[in-house]
Design an enzyme around this catalytic site. Structure first.
Site, mmCIF file in Angstrom:
data_model
loop_
_atom_site.group_PDB
_atom_site.id
_atom_site.type_symbol
_atom_site.label_atom_id
_atom_site.label_comp_id
_atom_site.label_asym_id
_atom_site.label_seq_id
_atom_site.Cartn_x
_atom_site.Cartn_y
_atom_site.Cartn_z
ATOM 1 N N PRO A 101 0.818 -1.161 0.000
ATOM 2 C CA PRO A 101 0.000 0.000 0.000
ATOM 3 C C PRO A 101 0.869 1.234 0.000
ATOM 4 C CG PRO A 101 -0.467 -1.481 1.749
ATOM 5 C CD PRO A 101 0.681 -2.009 1.032
ATOM 6 N N GLU A 102 0.658 2.084 -0.993
ATOM 7 C CA GLU A 102 1.239 3.420 -0.964
ATOM 8 C C GLU A 102 0.101 4.358 -0.603
ATOM 9 O OE1 GLU A 102 3.920 4.514 -4.125
ATOM 10 O OE2 GLU A 102 4.424 2.429 -4.481
ATOM 11 N N LYS A 111 1.323 7.028 5.135
ATOM 12 C CA LYS A 111 0.842 5.646 5.047
ATOM 13 C C LYS A 111 0.315 5.121 6.377
ATOM 14 C CE LYS A 111 4.441 4.988 1.611
ATOM 15 N NZ LYS A 111 5.760 4.364 1.362
ATOM 16 N N HIS A 161 -5.049 -15.723 5.830
ATOM 17 C CA HIS A 161 -4.106 -14.693 6.264
ATOM 18 C C HIS A 161 -4.736 -13.607 7.128
ATOM 19 C CE1 HIS A 161 -1.806 -16.024 2.491
ATOM 20 N NE2 HIS A 161 -1.258 -16.588 3.554
ATOM 21 N N ARG A 199 2.156 -11.080 4.320
ATOM 22 C CA ARG A 199 3.572 -10.951 4.667
ATOM 23 C C ARG A 199 3.807 -10.493 6.089
ATOM 24 N NH1 ARG A 199 6.876 -8.116 -0.098
ATOM 25 N NH2 ARG A 199 8.619 -7.986 1.314
ATOM 26 N N ARG A 246 15.964 -1.109 -4.185
ATOM 27 C CA ARG A 246 14.643 -1.212 -4.805
ATOM 28 C C ARG A 246 14.749 -1.026 -6.306
ATOM 29 N NH1 ARG A 246 12.412 -2.613 -0.036
ATOM 30 N NH2 ARG A 246 10.360 -2.327 -0.949
#
Length: 285
Positions: A2-3, A69, A106, A124, A273
């Site tokens: 998520p940005e 965020k 999850h 994650r 990145r």
DNA sequence: TGAAATGTTAACGA
DNA sequence: ATCGTTAACATTTC
């Protein structure tokens, strides 16, 4: 991922789903999702996390806040516990009918309110929920973060913030520094630099005033456009997991032709990145 | 099997 | 000291 656009989308959905509703039940599937501070490791769970969350039933959700965020959930003050939420890399909230058999895959924890379950799902496990005193929520949302990237900023102010203390940093890395500007992540910074015609490896000290103006204008505009493309309903989908087509101009398009000039999109690593750019539209200067 | 993935940061090196 | 890069976190997917 998520940005910022996905986080803002979550803020809006959580408001729609929960503000004004009373938390009826809490179900903790993974105590490691409850952390003492934001940006902690999954292994650093809050020792009494599940107990803290069990205070919530009976509390009304008063507001959902966002900065960069980070998300904040204000609850009835008398409960003495508000929540800071971070989605990490793969976190999201989904809503399910209470008739559904059990938590989704999850699922880390769920809040029942308004006759439905609201599940925090995070494969994650970098995302987290941080219980805290209501007096701490505001500073927890703001501490260490620059201005929110969705809010317009003048070119010279953006330049001053991003350049502060360093002139040789690569512009892409500096723009992702949340303490200078809060909200840009790896995907959207790559897209904004492409739209602005700025090579991601250019040192911040070498950008012209007009390039800063362009970045300052395009950052909020691009984020708002990305937000407008998000689905209003249904579960949020992130790029890696689905059959959804890559909606970006250059991100994850190495070797493909640039949509503007047709040159091949390049890829390199910056600070670990992946970065993508068009050598035709984004000269090294 | 290995590499990479949208976030963040502790630890390292210049 | 400051700057910047790498490794690590945990898990899934290609």
């Amino acid at each position: 991922m998520p940005e910022l656009p996905e986080v803002e989308l979550h803020a809006r959905r959580l408001r729609r789903w929960l503000v004004g509703r009373v938390v009826e039940r809490v179900q903790v599937e993974d105590a490691g999702a409850i952390r003492p501070r934001p940006s902690t490791r999954p292994s650093e769970a809050m020792p009494d996390g599940p107990a803290r969350l069990q205070r919530l039933p009976g509390a009304r959700v008063e507001a959902v806040l966002r900065r960069g965020k980070r998300l904040g959930m204000r609850l009835t003050e008398a409960v003495g516990t508000d929540l800071l939420l971070h989605l990490g890399m793969t976190g999201r909230w989904v809503r399910r009918s209470t008739a559904e058999a059990g938590p989704p895959r999850h699922a880390r924890l769920g809040l029942a309110a308004g006759g439905r379950w609201h599940w925090f799902v995070d494969a994650r496990r970098f995302g987290c929920v941080v219980p805290m005193a209501p007096t701490e929520l505001r500073s927890a949302l703001e501490r260490g973060l620059g201005p929110d990237a969705l809010e317009p900023l003048g070119g010279s102010e953006l330049a001053a913030r991003v350049c502060r203390g360093r002139g040789r940093a690569a512009v892409k890395v500096a723009l992702m520094d949340q303490s200078r500007l809060a909200g840009l992540g790896n995907i959207h910074v790559v897209e904004v630099l492409f739209q602005s015609g700025v090579h991601p490896a250019r040192p911040v000290g070498e950008l012209s005033a007009s390039e800063w103006e362009r970045l300052a204008e395009l950052i909020p505009r691009h984020l708002r456009a990305a937000l407008a493309e998000q689905p209003g309903d249904g579960d949020v989908a992130y790029l890696t997991e689905g059959e959804i087509d890559n909606p970006f101009a250059v991100y994850a398009r190495a070797g493909q032709p640039c949509p503007h000039c047709g040159e091949e999109i390049e890829r390199a690593r910056q600070s670990g990145r992946s970065t993508f750019w068009c050598p035709g539209c984004q000269p090294r200067g």
